[in-house]
Design a protein around this motif. Structure first.
Motif, mmCIF file in Angstrom:
data_model
loop_
_atom_site.group_PDB
_atom_site.id
_atom_site.type_symbol
_atom_site.label_atom_id
_atom_site.label_comp_id
_atom_site.label_asym_id
_atom_site.label_seq_id
_atom_site.Cartn_x
_atom_site.Cartn_y
_atom_site.Cartn_z
ATOM 1 N N ALA A 81 25.692 -56.775 3.113
ATOM 2 C CA ALA A 81 25.567 -57.580 4.331
ATOM 3 C C ALA A 81 26.058 -59.015 4.156
ATOM 4 C CB ALA A 81 24.102 -57.615 4.782
ATOM 5 N N LEU A 137 28.578 -60.612 6.435
ATOM 6 C CA LEU A 137 28.123 -60.737 7.816
ATOM 7 C C LEU A 137 27.009 -61.767 7.974
ATOM 8 C CD1 LEU A 137 28.023 -56.931 8.763
ATOM 9 C CD2 LEU A 137 29.825 -58.586 9.298
ATOM 10 N N THR A 138 26.282 -62.042 6.907
ATOM 11 C CA THR A 138 25.131 -62.946 6.996
ATOM 12 C C THR A 138 25.395 -64.317 6.387
ATOM 13 O OG1 THR A 138 24.243 -62.047 4.908
ATOM 14 C CG2 THR A 138 23.478 -61.031 6.968
ATOM 15 N N GLN A 159 19.520 -63.384 13.615
ATOM 16 C CA GLN A 159 20.807 -62.722 13.395
ATOM 17 C C GLN A 159 20.855 -62.056 12.025
ATOM 18 O OE1 GLN A 159 24.188 -65.254 14.128
ATOM 19 N NE2 GLN A 159 25.667 -63.753 13.377
ATOM 20 N N ILE A 160 20.353 -62.748 11.017
ATOM 21 C CA ILE A 160 20.304 -62.177 9.668
ATOM 22 C C ILE A 160 19.413 -60.935 9.642
ATOM 23 C CG2 ILE A 160 19.539 -62.583 7.300
ATOM 24 C CD1 ILE A 160 20.288 -65.552 7.738
ATOM 25 N N THR A 165 21.046 -57.956 11.482
ATOM 26 C CA THR A 165 22.164 -57.410 10.696
ATOM 27 C C THR A 165 21.651 -56.559 9.546
ATOM 28 O OG1 THR A 165 23.559 -59.324 11.226
ATOM 29 C CG2 THR A 165 24.191 -58.002 9.322
ATOM 30 N N VAL A 225 20.124 -53.195 10.944
ATOM 31 C CA VAL A 225 21.115 -52.208 11.380
ATOM 32 C C VAL A 225 21.798 -51.562 10.174
ATOM 33 C CG1 VAL A 225 23.321 -51.916 12.571
ATOM 34 C CG2 VAL A 225 21.509 -53.261 13.627
ATOM 35 N N LEU A 226 22.179 -52.365 9.192
ATOM 36 C CA LEU A 226 22.824 -51.818 8.004
ATOM 37 C C LEU A 226 21.891 -50.885 7.252
ATOM 38 C CD1 LEU A 226 24.785 -54.909 6.602
ATOM 39 C CD2 LEU A 226 25.726 -52.855 7.660
#
Length: 208
Positions: free
Chosen positions: A51, A54-55, A97-98, A101, A104-105
């Motif tokens: 992640a 994305l994070t 947001q973190i 993310t 979901v992952l």
């Protein structure tokens, strides 16, 4: 001790002692609690690494907000002010947001690996896997979806301010449940009728 009928199949690991270790009805030895915890820690590390691209942005934003907040506090202290900043402004959005993310992952990771092989990478490392309690092989998709939804239910609830405490308590209870459960099942295992066992799962045979 296995709860199958006397004279049933011998355990997959007879050298561990059929008469002393908890097992599935067909005699496969159940995983210990510490192996489950270690597997989850490894999986979380893997997800965090995956992640990171994305994070990274939201994490950098959160660090910047905290630095500004600390600077405000230090300035207030130096000025002898009796009024301190109550909380960092702008921290909620990047943290949310973190969290989303990562969630979901993790859902994609867990559902894909359990459905295909019965074991995430963390479980493979420590030598355990997931199966239906009454049937060997990787659990079917419906069982995996049920198991994952209940397992992550506390984390999802934790994202809601009013439900955060209850979600955290449920997640803690779910993790600890196998310690006293005679079938070594967590709450999410009971919902999906699964067990975490020692060893890998055989490949699912195609139905004729």
């Amino acid at each position: 001790q296995g709860d199958g009928a006397p004279g049933g199949p011998m355990p997959a690991y007879p050298h561990l002692g059929y008469s002393t270790l908890p097992s599935t009805p067909d005699g496969v030895v159940l995983s210990g609690w510490w192996k489950r915890v270690l597997a989850r820690i490894i999986d979380n590390i893997i997800i965090a690494i995956v992640a990171l691209p994305l994070t990274f942005g939201p994490m950098r934003q959160a660090v910047s907000v905290m630095q500004d907040y600390i600077q405000q506090v230090m300035s207030a202290v130096d000025a002898g002010s009796s009024t301190m900043p109550t909380q960092p402004d702008g921290l909620t959005a990047p943290i949310l947001q973190i969290s989303l993310t990562m969630l979901v992952l993790y859902l994609v990771y867990e559902i894909a690996f359990l459905t295909l092989t019965g074991a995430t990478l963390g479980k493979r490392v420590v030598g355990i896997s997931v199966r239906l309690r009454d049937e060997p092989g990787p659990p079917p998709l419906v069982a995996v979806l049920t198991r994952t939804a209940v397992k992550q239910g506390g984390d999802i609830a934790g994202l809601v301010p009013v439900l955060g405490l209850f979600g955290s308590l449920f997640s803690l209870l779910d993790v600890l449940w196998p310690l006293w459960d005679p079938k070594k099942q967590a709450i999410h295992d009971k919902a999906a009728a699964t067990n975490v066992v020692v060893g890998p799962q055989p490949k699912r045979m195609p139905k004729p």
